[in-house]
Design a protein around this motif. Structure first.
Motif, PDB file in Angstrom:
ATOM      1  N   ILE A 174      31.656  43.011  38.179  1.00 16.00           N
ATOM      2  CA  ILE A 174      32.861  43.484  38.465  1.00 16.00           C
ATOM      3  C   ILE A 174      33.165  44.320  37.595  1.00 16.00           C
ATOM      4  O   ILE A 174      33.497  43.879  36.173  1.00 16.00           O
ATOM      5  CB  ILE A 174      33.709  42.414  38.680  1.00 16.00           C
ATOM      6  N   LYS A 175      33.438  45.726  37.949  1.00 16.66           N
ATOM      7  CA  LYS A 175      33.807  46.718  36.863  1.00 16.66           C
ATOM      8  C   LYS A 175      35.187  46.840  36.595  1.00 16.66           C
ATOM      9  O   LYS A 175      35.878  46.998  37.703  1.00 16.66           O
ATOM     10  CB  LYS A 175      33.024  48.082  36.988  1.00 16.66           C
ATOM     11  N   LYS A 176      35.600  47.129  35.334  1.00 16.48           N
ATOM     12  CA  LYS A 176      36.967  47.566  34.993  1.00 16.48           C
ATOM     13  C   LYS A 176      37.381  49.006  35.697  1.00 16.48           C
ATOM     14  O   LYS A 176      36.328  49.731  36.062  1.00 16.48           O
ATOM     15  CB  LYS A 176      37.218  47.528  33.474  1.00 16.48           C
ATOM     16  N   ASN A 177      38.749  49.149  35.747  1.00 18.19           N
ATOM     17  CA  ASN A 177      39.032  50.521  35.986  1.00 18.19           C
ATOM     18  C   ASN A 177      38.610  51.056  37.730  1.00 18.19           C
ATOM     19  O   ASN A 177      38.703  52.215  37.840  1.00 18.19           O
ATOM     20  CB  ASN A 177      38.584  51.563  35.104  1.00 18.19           C
ATOM     21  N   LEU A 178      38.336  50.052  38.398  1.00 15.96           N
ATOM     22  CA  LEU A 178      38.323  50.493  39.687  1.00 15.96           C
ATOM     23  C   LEU A 178      39.476  50.035  40.476  1.00 15.96           C
ATOM     24  O   LEU A 178      39.275  49.960  41.789  1.00 15.96           O
ATOM     25  CB  LEU A 178      36.771  49.710  40.337  1.00 15.96           C
ATOM     26  N   ASP A 179      40.465  49.921  39.958  1.00 14.45           N
ATOM     27  CA  ASP A 179      41.801  49.511  40.709  1.00 14.45           C
ATOM     28  C   ASP A 179      41.469  48.330  41.610  1.00 14.45           C
ATOM     29  O   ASP A 179      41.928  48.106  42.572  1.00 14.45           O
ATOM     30  CB  ASP A 179      42.286  50.566  41.604  1.00 14.45           C
ATOM     31  N   ILE A 180      40.810  47.085  40.789  1.00 11.56           N
ATOM     32  CA  ILE A 180      40.692  45.845  41.436  1.00 11.56           C
ATOM     33  C   ILE A 180      41.595  44.837  40.994  1.00 11.56           C
ATOM     34  O   ILE A 180      41.948  45.069  39.610  1.00 11.56           O
ATOM     35  CB  ILE A 180      39.031  45.318  41.192  1.00 11.56           C
ATOM     36  N   HIS A 181      42.159  44.286  41.552  1.00 18.03           N
ATOM     37  CA  HIS A 181      43.059  42.928  41.245  1.00 18.03           C
ATOM     38  C   HIS A 181      42.579  41.635  41.228  1.00 18.03           C
ATOM     39  O   HIS A 181      41.776  41.607  42.244  1.00 18.03           O
ATOM     40  CB  HIS A 181      44.514  43.195  41.704  1.00 18.03           C
ATOM     41  N   MET A 182      42.866  40.628  40.604  1.00 19.03           N
ATOM     42  CA  MET A 182      42.265  39.192  40.507  1.00 19.03           C
ATOM     43  C   MET A 182      43.181  38.269  40.495  1.00 19.03           C
ATOM     44  O   MET A 182      44.085  38.508  39.696  1.00 19.03           O
ATOM     45  CB  MET A 182      41.088  39.301  39.533  1.00 19.03           C
TER      46      MET A 182
ATOM     47  N   GLU B 242      48.447  31.334  36.209  1.00 24.57           N
ATOM     48  CA  GLU B 242      49.789  30.424  37.007  1.00 24.57           C
ATOM     49  C   GLU B 242      49.587  30.952  38.720  1.00 24.57           C
ATOM     50  O   GLU B 242      49.078  32.012  38.919  1.00 24.57           O
ATOM     51  CB  GLU B 242      51.041  30.893  36.620  1.00 24.57           C
ATOM     52  N   LYS B 243      50.359  30.029  39.571  1.00 23.41           N
ATOM     53  CA  LYS B 243      50.137  30.261  41.003  1.00 23.41           C
ATOM     54  C   LYS B 243      50.783  31.656  41.257  1.00 23.41           C
ATOM     55  O   LYS B 243      51.583  31.970  40.734  1.00 23.41           O
ATOM     56  CB  LYS B 243      50.903  29.044  41.610  1.00 23.41           C
ATOM     57  N   GLN B 244      49.968  32.331  42.060  1.00 22.97           N
ATOM     58  CA  GLN B 244      50.179  33.494  42.746  1.00 22.97           C
ATOM     59  C   GLN B 244      50.606  34.863  41.596  1.00 22.97           C
ATOM     60  O   GLN B 244      51.242  35.720  42.082  1.00 22.97           O
ATOM     61  CB  GLN B 244      51.574  33.585  43.674  1.00 22.97           C
ATOM     62  N   ARG B 245      49.811  34.659  40.656  1.00 25.25           N
ATOM     63  CA  ARG B 245      49.704  35.773  39.746  1.00 25.25           C
ATOM     64  C   ARG B 245      48.583  36.561  39.880  1.00 25.25           C
ATOM     65  O   ARG B 245      47.528  36.214  40.232  1.00 25.25           O
ATOM     66  CB  ARG B 245      49.729  35.071  38.180  1.00 25.25           C
ATOM     67  N   LEU B 246      48.718  37.779  39.987  1.00 26.82           N
ATOM     68  CA  LEU B 246      47.799  39.042  40.028  1.00 26.82           C
ATOM     69  C   LEU B 246      47.586  39.814  38.882  1.00 26.82           C
ATOM     70  O   LEU B 246      48.509  40.325  38.459  1.00 26.82           O
ATOM     71  CB  LEU B 246      48.206  39.631  41.380  1.00 26.82           C
TER      72      LEU B 246
ATOM     73  N   ASP C  23      52.938  39.802  38.609  1.00 27.48           N
ATOM     74  CA  ASP C  23      52.374  40.237  37.418  1.00 27.48           C
ATOM     75  C   ASP C  23      52.371  39.292  36.363  1.00 27.48           C
ATOM     76  O   ASP C  23      53.129  38.115  36.456  1.00 27.48           O
ATOM     77  CB  ASP C  23      52.472  41.586  37.148  1.00 27.48           C
ATOM     78  N   LEU C  24      51.531  39.437  35.183  1.00 27.36           N
ATOM     79  CA  LEU C  24      51.769  38.590  34.181  1.00 27.36           C
ATOM     80  C   LEU C  24      53.245  38.398  33.427  1.00 27.36           C
ATOM     81  O   LEU C  24      53.543  37.224  32.875  1.00 27.36           O
ATOM     82  CB  LEU C  24      50.774  38.817  33.078  1.00 27.36           C
ATOM     83  N   GLU C  25      53.991  39.371  33.746  1.00 32.20           N
ATOM     84  CA  GLU C  25      55.208  39.211  33.159  1.00 32.20           C
ATOM     85  C   GLU C  25      56.402  38.665  34.051  1.00 32.20           C
ATOM     86  O   GLU C  25      57.488  38.559  33.933  1.00 32.20           O
ATOM     87  CB  GLU C  25      56.034  40.658  32.692  1.00 32.20           C
ATOM     88  N   GLY C  26      55.878  38.057  35.254  1.00 32.69           N
ATOM     89  CA  GLY C  26      56.890  37.539  36.264  1.00 32.69           C
ATOM     90  C   GLY C  26      57.252  38.285  37.322  1.00 32.69           C
ATOM     91  O   GLY C  26      58.251  38.179  38.104  1.00 32.69           O
ATOM     92  N   HIS C  27      57.086  39.713  37.323  1.00 32.76           N
ATOM     93  CA  HIS C  27      57.870  40.782  37.833  1.00 32.76           C
ATOM     94  C   HIS C  27      57.064  40.630  39.449  1.00 32.76           C
ATOM     95  O   HIS C  27      55.974  40.407  39.471  1.00 32.76           O
ATOM     96  CB  HIS C  27      57.660  42.231  37.518  1.00 32.76           C
ATOM     97  N   GLU C  28      58.078  40.664  40.454  1.00 28.18           N
ATOM     98  CA  GLU C  28      57.302  40.464  41.781  1.00 28.18           C
ATOM     99  C   GLU C  28      57.095  41.764  42.467  1.00 28.18           C
ATOM    100  O   GLU C  28      57.477  42.796  42.114  1.00 28.18           O
ATOM    101  CB  GLU C  28      58.563  39.965  42.752  1.00 28.18           C
ATOM    102  N   PHE C  29      55.882  41.638  43.204  1.00 26.30           N
ATOM    103  CA  PHE C  29      55.487  42.931  43.955  1.00 26.30           C
ATOM    104  C   PHE C  29      54.995  42.268  45.234  1.00 26.30           C
ATOM    105  O   PHE C  29      54.428  41.300  45.461  1.00 26.30           O
ATOM    106  CB  PHE C  29      54.594  43.707  43.198  1.00 26.30           C
ATOM    107  N   GLU C  30      54.856  43.298  46.374  1.00 25.99           N
ATOM    108  CA  GLU C  30      54.400  42.865  47.663  1.00 25.99           C
ATOM    109  C   GLU C  30      53.002  43.542  47.711  1.00 25.99           C
ATOM    110  O   GLU C  30      52.876  44.767  47.398  1.00 25.99           O
ATOM    111  CB  GLU C  30      55.368  43.630  48.740  1.00 25.99           C
ATOM    112  N   LEU C  31      51.940  42.754  48.221  1.00 34.61           N
ATOM    113  CA  LEU C  31      50.783  43.317  48.494  1.00 34.61           C
ATOM    114  C   LEU C  31      50.856  44.298  49.849  1.00 34.61           C
ATOM    115  O   LEU C  31      51.546  43.884  50.706  1.00 34.61           O
ATOM    116  CB  LEU C  31      49.778  42.149  48.958  1.00 34.61           C
ATOM    117  N   PRO C  32      50.375  45.167  49.760  1.00 28.97           N
ATOM    118  CA  PRO C  32      50.208  46.343  50.756  1.00 28.97           C
ATOM    119  C   PRO C  32      49.452  45.615  52.066  1.00 28.97           C
ATOM    120  O   PRO C  32      48.553  44.777  51.896  1.00 28.97           O
ATOM    121  CB  PRO C  32      49.379  47.432  50.380  1.00 28.97           C
ATOM    122  N   ILE C  33      49.879  45.895  53.240  1.00 30.61           N
ATOM    123  CA  ILE C  33      49.319  45.484  54.481  1.00 30.61           C
ATOM    124  C   ILE C  33      47.741  46.160  54.411  1.00 30.61           C
ATOM    125  O   ILE C  33      47.765  47.341  54.121  1.00 30.61           O
ATOM    126  CB  ILE C  33      50.006  45.861  55.630  1.00 30.61           C
ATOM    127  N   ASN C  34      46.776  45.256  54.980  1.00 29.92           N
ATOM    128  CA  ASN C  34      45.325  46.003  54.988  1.00 29.92           C
ATOM    129  C   ASN C  34      44.640  45.856  53.553  1.00 29.92           C
ATOM    130  O   ASN C  34      43.665  46.577  53.386  1.00 29.92           O
ATOM    131  CB  ASN C  34      45.186  47.250  55.446  1.00 29.92           C
TER     132      ASN C  34
END
Length: 122
Positions: free
Chosen positions: A5-13, A19-23, A53-64
């Motif tokens: 898995i390569k860095k800088n491909l805009d992949i999130h994990m 912690e739960k639901q951290r991306l 995110d790691l700082e606890g900021h909420e964001f919505e995953l895009p549909i699809n």
């Protein structure tokens, strides 16, 4: 065989070590041994989902958003003998979820194609 898995491909994990639901974005290359994956699934997110995110900021995953969910074998698990103060045994296998946002389809298709080359279909 390993998956790189390569860095800088805009992949999130997402994985058990967070912690739960951290991306988190993949910021360095890493390898996964295919022989240690017990279950694997591919799916697309079709409804609103919130992650942090790691700082606890909420964001919505895009549909699809496309996801590759890899559940590791029992060799890679944690065991608890006490669950909420009661005797028992809980085995939690390690997992990795790779998220590919809708504008990032090419790495998803490439990785899925490599995985499916190792699968026998009936």
């Amino acid at each position: 065989m390993f998956l790189k898995i390569k860095k800088n491909l805009d992949i999130h994990m997402e994985h058990n070590g967070l912690e739960k639901q951290r991306l988190v974005p993949v910021t360095s290359n890493f390898l996964l041994n295919i022989d240690h994956i017990a279950e694997l699934s591919f799916y697309t997110i079709k409804e609103r989902r919130i992650r942090y995110d790691l700082e606890g900021h909420e964001f919505e995953l895009p549909i699809n958003t496309r996801v590759i969910h890899m559940q590791m074998t029992y060799l890679y698990s944690t065991r608890k003998e006490m669950i909420h103060g009661n005797k028992g045994r809980l085995v939690e296998r390690q997992y990795y979820k790779l998220y590919f946002f809708p504008e990032n389809v090419e790495p998803y298709e490439e990785l899925r194609g490599l995985i499916e080359q190792q699968v026998g279909n009936l």
